[in-house]
Scaffold this motif. Structure first.
Motif, mmCIF file in Angstrom:
data_model
loop_
_atom_site.group_PDB
_atom_site.id
_atom_site.type_symbol
_atom_site.label_atom_id
_atom_site.label_comp_id
_atom_site.label_asym_id
_atom_site.label_seq_id
_atom_site.Cartn_x
_atom_site.Cartn_y
_atom_site.Cartn_z
ATOM 1 N N CYS A 45 0.682 -1.038 -0.030
ATOM 2 C CA CYS A 45 0.046 -0.100 0.073
ATOM 3 C C CYS A 45 0.942 1.118 0.012
ATOM 4 O O CYS A 45 2.033 1.258 0.515
ATOM 5 N N ARG A 58 4.996 4.249 2.464
ATOM 6 C CA ARG A 58 4.590 2.766 1.934
ATOM 7 C C ARG A 58 4.289 2.089 3.231
ATOM 8 O O ARG A 58 5.130 2.051 4.223
ATOM 9 N N PRO A 61 -0.448 -3.897 4.039
ATOM 10 C CA PRO A 61 -2.250 -4.171 4.157
ATOM 11 C C PRO A 61 -2.589 -4.109 5.724
ATOM 12 O O PRO A 61 -3.569 -3.355 5.982
ATOM 13 N N ALA A 64 -2.296 -0.548 6.901
ATOM 14 C CA ALA A 64 -3.395 0.269 6.085
ATOM 15 C C ALA A 64 -4.707 0.003 7.176
ATOM 16 O O ALA A 64 -5.617 0.982 7.208
ATOM 17 N N CYS A 190 -3.658 0.377 -2.944
ATOM 18 C CA CYS A 190 -3.148 -0.877 -2.509
ATOM 19 C C CYS A 190 -3.141 -2.070 -3.581
ATOM 20 O O CYS A 190 -3.992 -1.447 -4.699
ATOM 21 N N ALA A 294 -7.850 0.632 1.809
ATOM 22 C CA ALA A 294 -7.034 0.149 2.823
ATOM 23 C C ALA A 294 -7.381 -1.278 3.270
ATOM 24 O O ALA A 294 -6.535 -1.976 3.642
ATOM 25 N N SER A 297 -7.241 -6.118 0.955
ATOM 26 C CA SER A 297 -6.769 -7.330 1.160
ATOM 27 C C SER A 297 -7.637 -8.391 2.310
ATOM 28 O O SER A 297 -7.895 -9.312 2.066
#
Length: 344
Positions: A45, A58, A61, A64, A190, A294, A297
């Motif tokens: 992400c 950066r 997941p 995020a 992402c 976000a 995943s």
């Protein structure tokens, strides 16, 4: 009969072998450290600054999801973007935005809060939404916190032994807060690769790829309720409210959702009204849209559309792109709703 190898040569060979072994061990240790820090996942992400600023952050997941939860709880409690930045800087320092089950003495969770110091039970603190809510409750009591440097505001809440440590996260926290409160549009992306996640497992969706439409949509509804607060519309749609209660003002923030197959539509009025945190309805729409990215995943989200732009999981660069009317005749091109497609 061969002549014996001279002693200096044998010593050099041993030193070479020893150095090679040390290099291998260092490489292995470095790999394990990276896996620990990132939670064993790729940094899939990214949040970028708007305009000409080169700044970018950066993260994984897992990070995020936790950052999006912090932002959602904060704005739901009427806290401004600055408060969200303070909370994110704190969580970056205390846990690396990971929901840790360990820490100094009895410290646990995103903010390393201690049950023995009155932050709640260990189970409550390990609920990211609760932990964020009680952090914001304490921050709101700090006089003039919005005018204080981030590290000072964070320290007034945390009482850390390292009061200056939060300052180094200020820029990253500001980038994250701007994206996750909707202040900057289409700034969070992402890859959206399927990944095992504690929230997904807790909601019973499993970690495999064969998720049916109903299960994926139910998991998405439950996550919305968890982060943004219960809504009568979501309750009627079958969302499950789990975890511990968290401090929240009245009236509670609400998110309305309509589901059809693998798609959930979140209506966002297109007017100019502002909420308790001073955000416009357009900014609220972008908060919901980037919250969904976000969580891509964790919740097996494949596509998010809002305000004439669309993000798709697994694309080459995972960027937000304009929606072409010819290729998506039914897509929403106004600010009227956020559309989220789950599943394969």
């Amino acid at each position: 009969m061969s002549e014996p190898t001279p002693r200096p040569v044998r010593r050099r060979r041993r030193l070479v072998r020893f150095a090679a072994a040390v290099a291998v061990l260092c490489a292995l240790a470095g790999y394990l450290v990276v896996q620990y820090v990132t939670g064993g996942t790729a940094r899939a992400c990214k949040v970028v600054a708007v305009g000409n600023a080169p700044a970018a952050y950066r993260f994984t997941p897992e990070q995020a999801v936790n950052a999006a939860t912090i932002a959602a709880v904060g704005t739901g409690q009427g806290m401004p973007e600055r408060a969200v930045a303070v909370a994110l800087a704190t969580a970056l320092q205390e846990s690396g935005l990971r929901n840790l089950a360990h820490g100094d003495r009895d410290s646990v969770g995103l903010f390393q809060q201690r049950p023995s110091q009155g932050w709640g039970t260990e189970k409550q603190i390990m609920d990211p939404a609760y932990a964020a809510g009680v952090f914001f409750e304490h921050l709101a009591k700090v006089p003039d916190y919005a005018r204080l440097p981030v590290t000072v505001a964070a320290q007034r809440v945390q009482r850390s032994g390292f009061p200056e440590a939060y300052a180094k996260h200020e820029q990253d926290a500001a980038l994250l807060a701007a994206a996750l409160t909707g202040q900057t549009a289409a700034s969070l992306t992402c890859q959206g690769l399927p990944a095992a996640d504690a929230r997904t497992t807790a909601m019973g969706t499993g970690t495999g790829t064969g998720i049916d439409a109903g299960t994926a949509v139910d998991a998405l509804r439950a996550a919305l309720v968890r982060d943004f607060g219960p809504s009568e519309n979501l309750q009627e749609a079958g969302a499950q409210v789990g975890g511990a209660a968290r401090p929240s003002p009245k009236p509670s923030p609400t998110v309305t959702a309509r589901a059809r197959g693998r798609m959930i539509t979140l209506p966002v009025p297109g007017g100019t009204k502002t909420d308790a945190a001073g955000r416009s309805e357009l900014e609220r729409g972008w908060q919901l849209a980037q919250w969904a990215v976000a969580n891509a995943s964790a919740l097996h989200i494949r596509q998010v559309s809002y305000a004439g732009r669309q993000w798709s999981a697994g694309s080459t660069d995972s960027q937000w792109r304009p929606i072409a009317p010819a290729s998506a005749p039914g897509a929403e091109r106004t600010t009227g709703s956020v559309r989220i497609v789950t599943g394969q």
